[in-house]
Scaffold this motif. Structure first.
Motif, PDB file in Angstrom:
ATOM      1  N   ASP A 181      -1.179  14.741   5.009  1.00  0.00           N
ATOM      2  CA  ASP A 181      -0.443  13.851   5.917  1.00  0.00           C
ATOM      3  C   ASP A 181      -1.379  13.082   6.841  1.00  0.00           C
ATOM      4  OD1 ASP A 181       2.004  14.459   4.849  1.00  0.00           O
ATOM      5  OD2 ASP A 181       2.567  15.892   6.401  1.00  0.00           O
ATOM      6  N   LYS A 182      -2.450  13.723   7.305  1.00  0.00           N
ATOM      7  CA  LYS A 182      -3.395  13.028   8.198  1.00  0.00           C
ATOM      8  C   LYS A 182      -4.018  11.839   7.476  1.00  0.00           C
ATOM      9  CE  LYS A 182      -5.887  16.661   9.076  1.00  0.00           C
ATOM     10  NZ  LYS A 182      -5.102  17.696   8.373  1.00  0.00           N
ATOM     11  N   ARG A 186       3.703  -4.448   3.124  1.00  0.00           N
ATOM     12  CA  ARG A 186       4.600  -3.287   3.109  1.00  0.00           C
ATOM     13  C   ARG A 186       3.781  -2.025   2.871  1.00  0.00           C
ATOM     14  NH1 ARG A 186       9.763  -2.666   3.502  1.00  0.00           N
ATOM     15  NH2 ARG A 186      10.980  -1.070   2.449  1.00  0.00           N
ATOM     16  N   VAL A 187       4.023  -1.027   3.718  1.00  0.00           N
ATOM     17  CA  VAL A 187       3.305   0.239   3.618  1.00  0.00           C
ATOM     18  C   VAL A 187       4.310   1.372   3.447  1.00  0.00           C
ATOM     19  CG1 VAL A 187       1.772   1.860   4.777  1.00  0.00           C
ATOM     20  CG2 VAL A 187       1.376  -0.605   5.001  1.00  0.00           C
ATOM     21  N   VAL A 188       4.158   2.116   2.370  1.00  0.00           N
ATOM     22  CA  VAL A 188       5.015   3.265   2.080  1.00  0.00           C
ATOM     23  C   VAL A 188       4.148   4.506   2.131  1.00  0.00           C
ATOM     24  CG1 VAL A 188       6.553   4.353   0.392  1.00  0.00           C
ATOM     25  CG2 VAL A 188       6.481   1.852   0.598  1.00  0.00           C
ATOM     26  N   ALA A 189       4.600   5.532   2.852  1.00  0.00           N
ATOM     27  CA  ALA A 189       3.778   6.726   3.036  1.00  0.00           C
ATOM     28  C   ALA A 189       4.531   7.982   2.618  1.00  0.00           C
ATOM     29  CB  ALA A 189       3.323   6.847   4.488  1.00  0.00           C
ATOM     30  N   MET A 198       0.856  -1.188   0.000  1.00  0.00           N
ATOM     31  CA  MET A 198       0.000   0.000   0.000  1.00  0.00           C
ATOM     32  C   MET A 198       0.888   1.233   0.000  1.00  0.00           C
ATOM     33  SD  MET A 198      -2.530   2.070   0.115  1.00  0.00           S
ATOM     34  CE  MET A 198      -4.136   1.313   0.420  1.00  0.00           C
ATOM     35  N   ILE A 199       0.624   2.163  -0.906  1.00  0.00           N
ATOM     36  CA  ILE A 199       1.340   3.430  -0.952  1.00  0.00           C
ATOM     37  C   ILE A 199       0.349   4.540  -0.634  1.00  0.00           C
ATOM     38  CG2 ILE A 199       2.678   5.035  -2.362  1.00  0.00           C
ATOM     39  CD1 ILE A 199       3.547   2.646  -4.065  1.00  0.00           C
ATOM     40  N   ALA A 200       0.562   5.243   0.458  1.00  0.00           N
ATOM     41  CA  ALA A 200      -0.277   6.374   0.844  1.00  0.00           C
ATOM     42  C   ALA A 200       0.340   7.627   0.246  1.00  0.00           C
ATOM     43  CB  ALA A 200      -0.375   6.474   2.362  1.00  0.00           C
TER      44      ALA A 200
END
Length: 220
Positions: free
Chosen positions: A75-76, A93-96, A68-70
């Motif tokens: 930002d919230k 894996r989470v990329v923000a 998942m890419i946020a």
């Protein structure tokens, strides 16, 4: 990989395009209708939904995705997306995306973030890397162990010139991952010799950064 991207603005679309070119299956999740532009990237799946809403993520079957890419401009929202992806759907894996560097401290495992990418920080780091010799520059922060990707450029007159990689007395839990020499990217081997002007890229915990800089700059 199967990748979901929250946010189909300019940043989200650019990320999706690169991932599609590299052969990944990409789904863009966007709540604002005017940002849905499937004609720009027909190879991707476009879904109008709110990635901050549990029901919408369930309909998108987020549990079937690898990453998942946020990537929204809020930002919230990116923090909420990251937390839901990790705690409710067990995404590997989470990329923000971090829009405001002042919020970067929030983007950690407490919010389900594996990798936080701050564009302002990266741009500043690239500028520093271009002008700083002998100074440690932080390029990226990872969740596990609060490790950082850091770079240090050896001065032309470094006393390390001609010495083998195995002679580096690195602090505990610090690893040299690559040497950039001109246009070459070198995977370091124990007997490889260092040269002045080499860009050394390390993985290092935050508490070891100052020691690392001292070790490299004060090496006999």
């Amino acid at each position: 990989m199967k990748v979901a991207i929250a946010g189909a603005g300019a940043v989200g679309r650019a990320i999706a395009r690169e991932l599609v070119i590299n052969g990944h299956a990409v789904t863009l999740i966007e709540k604002i209708a005017r940002n849905l532009k499937p004609e720009i990237l027909p190879e991707a799946t476009w879904v109008q939904a709110d990635a901050c809403e549990l029901r919408d993520l369930e309909r998108a079957q987020l549990q079937t995705f690898d990453v998942m890419i946020a990537a929204t401009g809020d930002d919230k929202a990116n923090l909420v997306v990251s937390l839901l992806a990790t705690t409710e759907f067990a995404v590997n894996r989470v990329v923000a995306r971090v829009n405001d560097p002042r919020n970067e401290w929030l983007f950690n495992d407490d919010w389900g973030v594996d990798v936080a990418v701050s564009t302002p920080r990266l741009m500043a780091a690239l500028v520093e890397e271009a002008v700083s010799v002998g100074d440690l520059v932080r390029l990226m922060t990872f969740r596990q162990g609060q490790a950082n990707l850091v770079e240090l450029t050896l001065p032309d007159d470094t006393p390390l010139a001609g010495k083998a990689v195995r002679r580096l007395q690195l602090p505990r839990d610090v690893a040299l991952v690559t040497i950039i020499r001109g246009r070459r990217v070198i995977v370091p081997q124990p007997d490889d010799a260092l040269e002045g002007g080499d860009e050394l890229v390390f993985i290092a915990p935050e508490e070891a950064e100052s020691e690392l800089a001292q070790v490299i700059c004060a090496a006999p």
